[in-house]
Structure formats: structure tokens, C-alpha cells
Design an enzyme around this catalytic site. Structure first.
Site, PDB file in Angstrom:
ATOM      1  N   GLU A 132      31.636 -22.149  21.371  1.00 47.71           N
ATOM      2  CA  GLU A 132      32.511 -21.904  22.520  1.00 47.71           C
ATOM      3  C   GLU A 132      32.703 -23.173  23.351  1.00 47.71           C
ATOM      4  OE1 GLU A 132      34.420 -19.508  23.193  1.00 47.71           O
ATOM      5  OE2 GLU A 132      33.703 -18.022  21.762  1.00 47.71           O
ATOM      6  N   TYR A 156      34.062 -17.274  31.516  1.00 41.98           N
ATOM      7  CA  TYR A 156      34.529 -16.992  30.155  1.00 41.98           C
ATOM      8  C   TYR A 156      33.415 -17.217  29.135  1.00 41.98           C
ATOM      9  CZ  TYR A 156      36.158 -17.836  25.516  1.00 41.98           C
ATOM     10  OH  TYR A 156      36.251 -17.802  24.141  1.00 41.98           O
ATOM     11  N   ASP A 200      39.932 -15.918  28.493  1.00 41.97           N
ATOM     12  CA  ASP A 200      40.390 -17.301  28.377  1.00 41.97           C
ATOM     13  C   ASP A 200      41.913 -17.322  28.430  1.00 41.97           C
ATOM     14  OD1 ASP A 200      41.157 -16.264  25.928  1.00 41.97           O
ATOM     15  OD2 ASP A 200      40.251 -17.867  24.722  1.00 41.97           O
TER      16      ASP A 200
END
Length: 348
Positions: free
Chosen positions: A39, A122, A140
Site C-alpha cells: 500500500e 486510507y 482512496d
């Protein structure tokens, strides 16, 4: 669109995702560490570009303790080319907190994740839902775009209040038994079907029958996002200092753009030959020959560098620089991609 209507997207979206999800290395084994690293790498970076970096990073630093203990030079070399180097530094800062406070693992708690360096709402939501099955949303840019098209929303998605509203909507419809799949399905739809910067693929979208943007014929116009300020243009002069096949590099200041990174020596402004000679003398460099190189440009998020380059052959190595050969440079030292055009002239 009401919460009840948004609830209607859950089953068709999950069915579509389970049939069409891309095979990605971090999805094959979604441990907390792998989800976290992927991520962070995927911020501002394309999926295909991330794949080889992810594999190399996990091979070199397979655990939180290994990341916490990694020498900075190794960490920066592993990150070289991904850009936004503060992400790598925050990874290590967070890893050290985990070693000190959480026995070298990512905490299985959204609020605790949110307190770690470099982890915002997020990323905390993605790790919590995908790796731990905690029912929290992960919103996102892809998710914002999908939701605003679904509801035909004309609010500015750059407004934090709008993002909070979307997160609250997603929290109300998030399936408790598979929150990670749902969050990934929303991201996947935005990345592959409800795409940005062009015509969304509405005819193959599993949610088109539920989409207000599609029904009203306005999906392409959405979402609305305030334009960013124009990037500031900076002129810089870059020097390749070369002596007996070795290149002179140095550290950038510890604050500001590319803080603490290795760099090719550079100076502000567009220097002609005379101005460049003055700068070299100021550094204590006595050139044997100076050759003008082609101009180059590099775009950062808020700044654009327009660069003039000089190849400088030297008889002796002045102090104040670190001298490295081609092989050592390529294997051990991480230099920002801003200097790639000039580095290639030395390494080829």
C-alpha cells in the site's frame, strides 16, 4: 443515493471482483506486513511499476524487525526509482515503533495503525480490513471516483469533508464478513473499469444498472476536483564530476526536497560556462575539461526542475565529495531519478 441503494452494490460488486480481480503478489498472501508495504509503494505509483520493487524489497527485508534494523543506504537503494523517498523513511520509523511497542508486528487495531508514521486513514483502513478483517472503509482516489459517479455527486473530492462523507457512506454498507474483499473490489473497479482521465467503461461495469452518473449520462464529467496550483519551475545546473572512472557525489541537506539523498552536485539557476566555472572553483574543483550536456527536465509533485548539465573531467579528486565507480554506484548508492538522464551518461 440512499444507504439502501448503496447497499445494493455489495453483492454484484463482490461477485464481479471474485471473478475478475487481477492476480497481484500482495493479494496472493495478504499478511499485514505485505499489505502495508504494497500500500505504501502503490501511493503515487503504478501497479506494474511496483511489482518488481515489492518482490525485491520483501526478499531483502522480509519482516518488520528486518526493516527496522536495515541500514539507511540499503533501504534507499531498495527504494531507488520509486520516488517520494519520505515514504521509505516513514516505513522504517513505523517499523521501529512496532518493534518497541507491538512485538515487531503491525497492531491489529485501526486506531493504533493510524498513529504510526506514514499511515493515514486510507492505509490504516486497507491494512485493517484486508489483513485483519476489521470492518473499516479504505477510501482512496479510486473509491472516491466510483462513489461520486454512483451517486452523481458534484461536490469537490479535494474537500476533506467530502472524503469523510464518502468514508461514512462506505462504513454503513461495508459487509462485516469480508470487508477486505469489498474495499479491494471498490479500488479494483476504479482502477480497471470506472477509470480516471477518460471514458469510463460503463457498458462492462457490474454496477451500471445502479449508477446515477451512468443513468444521467454524466459519469465522464465526474468527479469534480479543484485544480492544483501550477508547479513552480526551478532552473538547476548539474555537474558530473569524473576522475579516473569514478564519479563525485554528495549528500543533500537533511531538510527540504530529496532530504538526505545522495545527489550529483548541483547549483541553483541556469549557469553558462563562465558561471559554472565559478561554482566549481567555489567547491575547490579544478577541471581539466568541461563539456555541456543535453538539457533535462524532472517533474516533482509541486516543483519542476529544468536542468543544465556539465561533464567535468578532473585530474585529482577534491575533498567534499564521495567518489564511486560505476559498479559500486549501481549496486550500493541510491540517487533520485531526477538525475537519471545524467547518470545514464556515466553508467552506460
Amino acid at each position: 443515493m440512499s444507504t439502501d441503494t448503496l447497499l445494493a452494490i455489495v453483492e454484484p460488486l463482490l461477485t464481479w471482483y471474485r471473478q475478475n480481480a487481477r492476480i497481484l503478489p500482495w493479494r496472493e498472501e495478504p499478511t499485514p506486513y505485505r499489505v502495508w508495504i504494497s500500500e505504501i509503494m502503490l501511493q503515487q505509483t503504478r501497479v506494474e511499476a511496483v511489482k518488481p520493487y515489492f518482490a525485491r524489497f520483501l526478499e531483502a527485508l522480509p519482516t518488520v524487525p528486518a526493516l527496522a534494523q536495515a541500514p539507511e543506504q540499503q533501504l534507499m537503494k531498495l527504494w531507488e526509482g520509486l520516488g517520494y523517498y519520505s515514504r521509505a523513511r516513514n516505513l522504517q520509523r513505523a517499523a521501529r515503533v512496532m518493534v518497541e511497542q507491538f512485538d515487531g508486528t503491525l497492531p491489529p487495531d485501526y486506531e493504533s495503525l493510524l498513529k504510526l508514521p506514514g499511515i493515514g486513514p486510507y492505509t490504516a483502513g486497507a491494512i485493517a480490513s484486508i489483513a485483519y478483517g476489521i470492518p473499516v472503509p479504505a477510501v482512496d482516489g479510486n473509491v472516491l471516483r466510483v462513489v461520486m459517479r454512483l451517486i452523481a455527486g458534484w461536490d469537490d473530492i479535494a474537500d476533506p469533508n467530502v472524503k469523510r462523507d464518502v468514508a461514512q457512506r462506505m462504513a454503513r454498507v461495508l459487509p462485516k464478513d469480508c470487508p477486505g474483499d469489498f474495499n479491494q473490489a471498490m479500488m479494483e473497479l476504479g482502477a480497471t473499469v470506472c477509470v480516471p482521465g477518460g471514458e469510463p467503461k460503463c457498458l462492462v461495469c457490474p454496477l451500471n444498472a445502479l449508477c446515477e452518473g451512468y443513468r444521467q449520462g454524466v459519469a465522464r464529467e465526474l468527479p469534480i476536483k479543484a485544480k492544483k496550483k501550477a508547479r513552480r519551475v526551478e532552473e538547476r545546473t548539474v555537474f558530473l564530476l569524473v576522475c579516473d572512472g569514478e564519479l563525485g557525489i554528495r549528500r543533500r541537506p537533511t531538510t527540504g526536497l530529496l532530504a538526505g539523498m545522495w545527489e550529483l552536485p548541483s547549483a541553483e539557476g541556469k549557469r553558462n560556462l563562465e558561471g559554472s566555472m565559478e561554482q566549481l572553483q567555489e567547491w575547490g574543483v579544478q577541471p581539466q575539461e568541461v563539456k555541456l550536456m543535453p538539457a533535462a527536465k524532472h517533474i516533482f509533485s509541486h516543483v519542476e526542475w529544468h536542468m543544465t548539465g556539465y561533464w567535468v573531467d578532473l585530474k585529482a579528486r577534491p575533498e567534499g565529495f564521495t567518489w564511486v565507480g560505476r559498479e559500486t554506484l549501481q549496486q550500493e548508492y541510491a540517487l533520485p531519478s531526477a538525475f537519471r538522464a545524467y547518470l545514464e551518461a556515466f553508467t552506460k
